[in-house]
Design an enzyme around this catalytic site. Structure first.
Site, PDB file in Angstrom:
ATOM      1  N   GLU A 196      27.662  12.221 -92.204  1.00 50.44           N
ATOM      2  CA  GLU A 196      28.323  13.446 -92.671  1.00 50.44           C
ATOM      3  C   GLU A 196      27.754  13.862 -94.015  1.00 50.44           C
ATOM      4  O   GLU A 196      27.552  13.030 -94.893  1.00 50.44           O
ATOM      5  CB  GLU A 196      29.839  13.200 -92.813  1.00 50.44           C
ATOM      6  CG  GLU A 196      30.611  14.432 -93.261  1.00 50.44           C
ATOM      7  CD  GLU A 196      32.088  14.139 -93.543  1.00 50.44           C
ATOM      8  OE1 GLU A 196      32.759  13.533 -92.686  1.00 50.44           O
ATOM      9  OE2 GLU A 196      32.551  14.515 -94.648  1.00 50.44           O
ATOM     10  N   GLU A 209      35.374   7.183 -93.837  1.00 47.73           N
ATOM     11  CA  GLU A 209      35.193   7.068 -95.286  1.00 47.73           C
ATOM     12  C   GLU A 209      36.206   6.104 -95.885  1.00 47.73           C
ATOM     13  O   GLU A 209      37.248   6.528 -96.415  1.00 47.73           O
ATOM     14  CB  GLU A 209      35.311   8.442 -95.957  1.00 47.73           C
ATOM     15  CG  GLU A 209      34.154   9.362 -95.630  1.00 47.73           C
ATOM     16  CD  GLU A 209      34.140  10.631 -96.481  1.00 47.73           C
ATOM     17  OE1 GLU A 209      35.113  10.903 -97.210  1.00 47.73           O
ATOM     18  OE2 GLU A 209      33.122  11.357 -96.402  1.00 47.73           O
TER      19      GLU A 209
HETATM   20  C1  IDC Z   1      37.893  18.227 -95.129  1.00 47.70           C
HETATM   21  C2  IDC Z   1      37.928  19.537 -94.397  1.00 47.70           C
HETATM   22  C3  IDC Z   1      39.141  20.299 -94.776  1.00 47.70           C
HETATM   23  C4  IDC Z   1      40.362  19.417 -94.556  1.00 47.70           C
HETATM   24  C5  IDC Z   1      40.221  18.132 -95.329  1.00 47.70           C
HETATM   25  C6  IDC Z   1      41.372  17.173 -95.142  1.00 47.70           C
HETATM   26  O1  IDC Z   1      36.752  20.250 -94.667  1.00 47.70           O
HETATM   27  O2  IDC Z   1      39.261  21.483 -94.022  1.00 47.70           O
HETATM   28  O3  IDC Z   1      41.513  20.105 -95.014  1.00 47.70           O
HETATM   29  O4  IDC Z   1      39.047  17.483 -94.888  1.00 47.70           O
HETATM   30  O5  IDC Z   1      41.332  16.588 -93.920  1.00 47.70           O
HETATM   31  C7  IDC Z   1      34.961  14.330 -96.430  1.00 47.70           C
HETATM   32  C8  IDC Z   1      35.734  13.999 -95.217  1.00 47.70           C
HETATM   33  C9  IDC Z   1      36.109  15.243 -94.457  1.00 47.70           C
HETATM   34  C10 IDC Z   1      36.435  16.390 -95.399  1.00 47.70           C
HETATM   35  C11 IDC Z   1      35.154  16.737 -96.158  1.00 47.70           C
HETATM   36  C12 IDC Z   1      35.306  17.949 -97.087  1.00 47.70           C
HETATM   37  O6  IDC Z   1      35.070  13.079 -94.369  1.00 47.70           O
HETATM   38  O7  IDC Z   1      37.204  14.927 -93.636  1.00 47.70           O
HETATM   39  O8  IDC Z   1      36.827  17.500 -94.637  1.00 47.70           O
HETATM   40  N1  IDC Z   1      34.750  15.558 -96.906  1.00 47.70           N
HETATM   41  O9  IDC Z   1      36.256  17.721 -98.066  1.00 47.70           O
HETATM   42  N2  IDC Z   1      34.402  13.473 -97.252  1.00 47.70           N
HETATM   43  C13 IDC Z   1      33.850  14.153 -98.271  1.00 47.70           C
HETATM   44  C14 IDC Z   1      34.063  15.492 -98.065  1.00 47.70           C
END
Ligand code: IDC
Length: 490
Positions: A408, A316
């Site tokens: 994702e 991302e």
């Molecule tokens: C989130 C995880 C969470 C973690 C956070 C930080 O769900 O447990 O603490 O990342 O690393 C994304 C990202 C993905 C995120 C997810 C939800 O690619 O890494 O995971 N998210 O926030 N983009 C949009 C949402």
């Protein structure tokens, strides 16, 4: 003159009759040098959306073998246009369209088929052409099924292919020897705006993303992947290897090995493996450029012989321009291609892979300035409770012009937590199904957040199959992924 006994005469006469019939048949059958036997059957199917469509055409040669061919057809409606073709050179003159073979698919034995396709546009309606010609001869074997998209409730994926290979000539591609997604679909490649299988037919892969490998290693083992392949009937495992947050940068060798092990576990179950270089913070992928080159050189060399691997070079990107992302992609893709030339590579988009929407942009910046590489797709991420119609509209607009892959998404808010938005999730997945856009859901883990498919403690318990340990989101996703689909095999 010696007389011939009656019995012998009869047998001679019989032999003579057979010979005469054979001769007559030979005289009726045109020889290749005099007049070639012609004939063909064409299957033309489309999936349509407002103003646009993808067409797939299977051409079966029922005449003499040929080393080159031209397919001709006429659009019934004056507003129908071919915009971008593949596996053939398309030309349109008024409503008349011709498609000529490329070097690799010019040879068609008697009974052999080849598949070509194109993206098109339409104005008032998009009826299928009613007749086709092959090298000028009418394809009287034509079949033109309805132009609607295939129903979502198709026969099970475990069913053997329904279309038998031609009996008069060997198929050009070896038929699948198993019923797993990888056995059936083989090496994937991008064709037009679609992800296509080894038969050059668009397919959709549906599956799950791991959570961060640094935190949830205990969720990815033989039992959990058996459940994903056999109980969930997923076709895709996304392997999310964070780079920061105690990820890859802390121990490149160990994380590279962990990814490779999961690639093998996916392969053993006939699932595609998406290797996700999970950059997130910082959002500029250039920050990790050297790490990306090192990592992708290693995994592409290690997995070069595998048909089930797809590479996602940045998760991302955020806070950076599209030009910066494109520049990063054009440096990382050649590293992969040097080792694994035919693998599909996925490129993240601006604004947390929102095609720019989350940072006020849109897909025009990519359409107008695409990454200079072939066989690539662009990624789109959404969280159903946060991202709705304006994001859906932009994905749909983009998907008519560039190949898109949802690597994702969540059924919840973008925090990875909050309530499951079933209505919005349905709208999203219906759209992805209709456009045959592949997807991976965040996450196949037991994280203590509502996006996780399993309740906390599931991975320690080792009980993954069935519904007993699923969260609301997990139950929703399992039901959705388990809907059978049939992959085209000719
Ligand atoms: C989130 C995880 C969470 C973690 C956070 C930080 O769900 O447990 O603490 O990342 O690393 C994304 C990202 C993905 C995120 C997810 C939800 O690619 O890494 O995971 N998210 O926030 N983009 C949009 C949402």
């Amino acid at each position: 003159m010696t007389s011939i006994p009656r019995s012998s005469r009869r047998s001679l006469l019989a032999a003579g009759t057979v010979g005469a019939l054979a001769l007559a048949a030979a005289a009726l059958l045109p020889s290749t040098s005099a007049m070639a036997a012609t004939g063909c059957a064409v299957t033309y199917t489309t999936s349509d959306w407002q103003g646009g469509f993808t067409a797939n055409i299977t051409i079966k040669n029922l005449g003499d073998p040929t080393s080159r061919w031209t397919l001709g057809f006429t659009f019934p409606n004056s507003g129908q246009r071919v915009t971008q073709g593949w596996s053939a050179t398309f030309q349109q003159n008024g409503s008349a369209v011709t498609a000529q073979n490329l070097d690799y698919n010019g040879t068609l034995a008697t009974g052999a088929s080849t598949t070509i396709g194109f993206n098109g546009s339409w104005t008032t309606a998009n009826p299928a052409p009613t007749s086709f010609t092959l090298n000028g001869a009418n394809c009287t074997g034509s079949t033109t099924p309805p132009t609607t998209a295939p129903p979502s409730t198709a026969p099970p994926t475990t069913a053997p292919p329904t279309t038998a290979p031609p009996t008069t000539a060997p198929p050009t591609t070896t038929p699948p020897t198993g019923n797993t997604p990888v056995a059936i679909n083989g090496q994937l490649r991008v064709c037009g705006v679609n992800l296509c299988n080894q038969y050059s037919r668009p397919i959709q892969l549906r599956g799950m993303s791991t959570h961060g490998l640094q935190w949830f290693a205990n969720c990815y083992n033989d039992a959990s992947l058996d459940a994903l392949a056999n109980d969930w009937k997923a076709e895709l495992l996304r392997i999310s290897m964070y780079v920061q947050e105690q990820g890859y940068e802390t121990n490149p060798t160990a994380f590279t090995n962990q990814v490779n092990t999961l690639v093998d576990k996916a392969a053993a179950r006939g699932m595609y493996a998406l290797i996700d270089f999970h950059t997130l913070t910082p959002g500029d992928p250039t920050y990790n450029l050297d790490r990306a080159k090192t990592f992708f050189a290693a995994v592409s060399a290690r997995n070069a012989g595998k048909k089930n691997v797809i590479y996602e070079i940045t998760n991302e990107p955020n806070g950076v321009s599209w030009t910066t992302i494109k520049n990063y992609a054009e440096q990382v893709i050649p590293v992969i291609r040097a080792n694994h030339p035919d693998a599909v590579v996925l490129v993240g988009t601006r604004g947390w892979s929102s095609l720019g929407v989350s940072e006020g942009g849109n897909s025009d910046e990519i359409v107008n300035n695409p990454v200079r590489a072939s066989n690539i797709m662009y990624t789109f991420h959404f969280y159903a409770a946060s991202h709705k119609d304006n994001y859906r509209n932009e994905l749909q607009r983009a998907a008519a012009r560039i190949p898109m892959f949802v690597t994702e998404f969540g059924t919840v808010t973008y925090t990875g937590d909050g309530t499951v938005d079933t209505n919005s999730s349905n709208a999203w997945l219906d759209l992805l199904d209709r456009l045959k856009i592949s997807y991976a859901n965040w996450t196949y883990s037991d994280a203590n957040e509502s996006s996780a498919a399993f309740r906390p403690g599931t991975c320690a318990s080792g009980q993954y199959a069935g519904t007993g340990n699923l969260t609301t989101s997990g139950n929703y996703m399992r039901n959705r992924i388990r809907i059978p689909q049939t992959f085209p095999t000719s």
